[in-house]
Design an enzyme around this catalytic site. Structure first.
Site, PDB file in Angstrom:
ATOM      1  CG  HIS A  53      83.901   7.469 -29.382  1.00 58.58           C
ATOM      2  ND1 HIS A  53      85.255   7.700 -29.567  1.00 58.58           N
ATOM      3  CD2 HIS A  53      83.260   8.282 -30.260  1.00 58.58           C
ATOM      4  CE1 HIS A  53      85.416   8.599 -30.532  1.00 58.58           C
ATOM      5  NE2 HIS A  53      84.225   8.976 -30.965  1.00 58.58           N
ATOM      6  CG  HIS A  60      85.931  12.318 -31.544  1.00 54.93           C
ATOM      7  ND1 HIS A  60      85.228  11.745 -32.586  1.00 54.93           N
ATOM      8  CD2 HIS A  60      86.809  13.176 -32.120  1.00 54.93           C
ATOM      9  CE1 HIS A  60      85.653  12.254 -33.732  1.00 54.93           C
ATOM     10  NE2 HIS A  60      86.608  13.134 -33.475  1.00 54.93           N
ATOM     11  CG  MET A 112      84.497  15.900 -33.679  1.00 56.53           C
ATOM     12  SD  MET A 112      83.140  14.823 -34.143  1.00 56.53           S
ATOM     13  CE  MET A 112      82.779  14.085 -32.555  1.00 56.53           C
ATOM     14  CG  PHE A 148      75.686  14.585 -38.649  1.00 55.89           C
ATOM     15  CD1 PHE A 148      74.633  15.085 -37.896  1.00 55.89           C
ATOM     16  CD2 PHE A 148      76.437  15.465 -39.424  1.00 55.89           C
ATOM     17  CE1 PHE A 148      74.327  16.441 -37.917  1.00 55.89           C
ATOM     18  CE2 PHE A 148      76.140  16.826 -39.462  1.00 55.89           C
ATOM     19  CZ  PHE A 148      75.075  17.318 -38.704  1.00 55.89           C
ATOM     20  N   GLY A 149      76.462  10.567 -36.727  1.00 58.90           N
ATOM     21  CA  GLY A 149      76.535   9.114 -36.772  1.00 58.90           C
ATOM     22  C   GLY A 149      75.815   8.608 -38.017  1.00 58.90           C
ATOM     23  N   GLY A 150      75.949   7.327 -38.275  1.00 58.16           N
ATOM     24  CA  GLY A 150      75.175   6.697 -39.345  1.00 58.16           C
ATOM     25  C   GLY A 150      75.624   6.984 -40.763  1.00 58.16           C
ATOM     26  N   GLY A 162      83.783   5.903 -37.561  1.00 56.71           N
ATOM     27  CA  GLY A 162      82.863   6.325 -38.618  1.00 56.71           C
ATOM     28  C   GLY A 162      82.470   5.189 -39.535  1.00 56.71           C
ATOM     29  CB  THR A 166      75.039   2.893 -36.881  1.00 57.84           C
ATOM     30  OG1 THR A 166      75.049   4.325 -36.914  1.00 57.84           O
ATOM     31  CG2 THR A 166      73.753   2.383 -37.503  1.00 57.84           C
TER      32      THR A 166
END
Ligand code: DX5
Ligand code: ZN
Length: 224
Positions: free
Chosen positions: A34, A67, A69, A144-146, A173, A195
């Site tokens: 991804h 992806h 965005m 954002f990740g996490g 997510g 994560t």
């Protein structure tokens, strides 16, 4: 019956050694990779573009789940196709004519995905169900990740799955051991995780667990 595809989000990887991180995920059993593409307009963050995808495809032969965005997804279709992207997933919120964009992506030789942000109703993509190759139901605000998993997005997966038993449905997510069951039971079969995969003590085991949970729920859904 849609089969599980586990797609680790490279946003949680080390971008300084991105190709190596991709290969590492494939060696742990990743089905897809991804790639989070952000343009600083659609989301308040910037990541990578087609030139990076093009470098990566020189080093590996993997399914790149892109992806997008970005604010003008029509703009980058040809560049991503040339770079070797496998799937081009744009946001429904970013386009005026989703059906034409799916045609453009298919003509360029990629699979087409349509993503919905947490606050976007799933009704906005229902008429594309037979045309798109995948629907991405975001379970955090993109950017954002996490972030924390938003369980309130899961009914959208259920609604989509009820109507489209063969569609690839991706969740993205905050997906982790604590909520994979909810996503799988609702009918998601493409699992993005940044994560929870990159920080796992046992990456192979985590990917395998996600895959087994999805495939057993899909088998149950197929019997209904
Ligand atoms: C967020 C991205 C996600 C993100 C997922 O905008 O679309 O793909 O990297 O990371 P985790 O699993 O950490 O939420
Ligand atoms: Zn993503």
């Amino acid at each position: 019956m849609p089969i599980a595809k586990i797609s680790p989000s490279l946003l949680s990887g080390d971008f300084g050694i991105l190709a190596a991180e991709c290969k590492r995920m494939v060696s742990h059993g990743a089905d897809w990779l991804h790639m989070d593409v952000m343009d600083g307009h659609f989301v308040p963050n910037i990541t990578i573009g087609a030139p990076v995808i093009s470098c990566l495809t020189k080093h590996l032969d993997a399914f790149l789940d892109c992806h997008m965005m970005v604010s003008h997804p029509e703009k980058w279709v040809d560049d991503f196709a040339k770079a070797g992207a496998s799937l081009y997933c744009f946001h429904i919120e970013a386009t005026q004519n989703a059906s034409a964009l799916i045609d453009q992506i298919h003509a360029a030789g990629m699979k087409a995905g349509v993503a919905v942000k947490p606050k976007t109703p799933i009704s906005t993509v229902m008429d594309l169900g037979d045309k798109m190759d995948m629907c991405l139901v975001m379970t955090v605000e993109p950017g954002f990740g996490g972030q924390r998993f938003m369980a309130e997005c899961i009914p959208k997966v259920k609604e989509l799955r009820a109507k489209f038993p063969n569609l690839d449905i991706e969740v993205d997510g905050g997906i982790a051991m604590e909520n994979i069951d909810a996503a799988a039971e609702a009918g998601a079969n493409v699992i993005v995780a940044g994560t929870s995969i990159f920080k796992a003590d046992d990456i192979t085991g985590t990917i395998e667990t996600f895959r087994n949970k999805v495939n057993s729920e899909q088998a149950l859904l197929a019997k209904k």
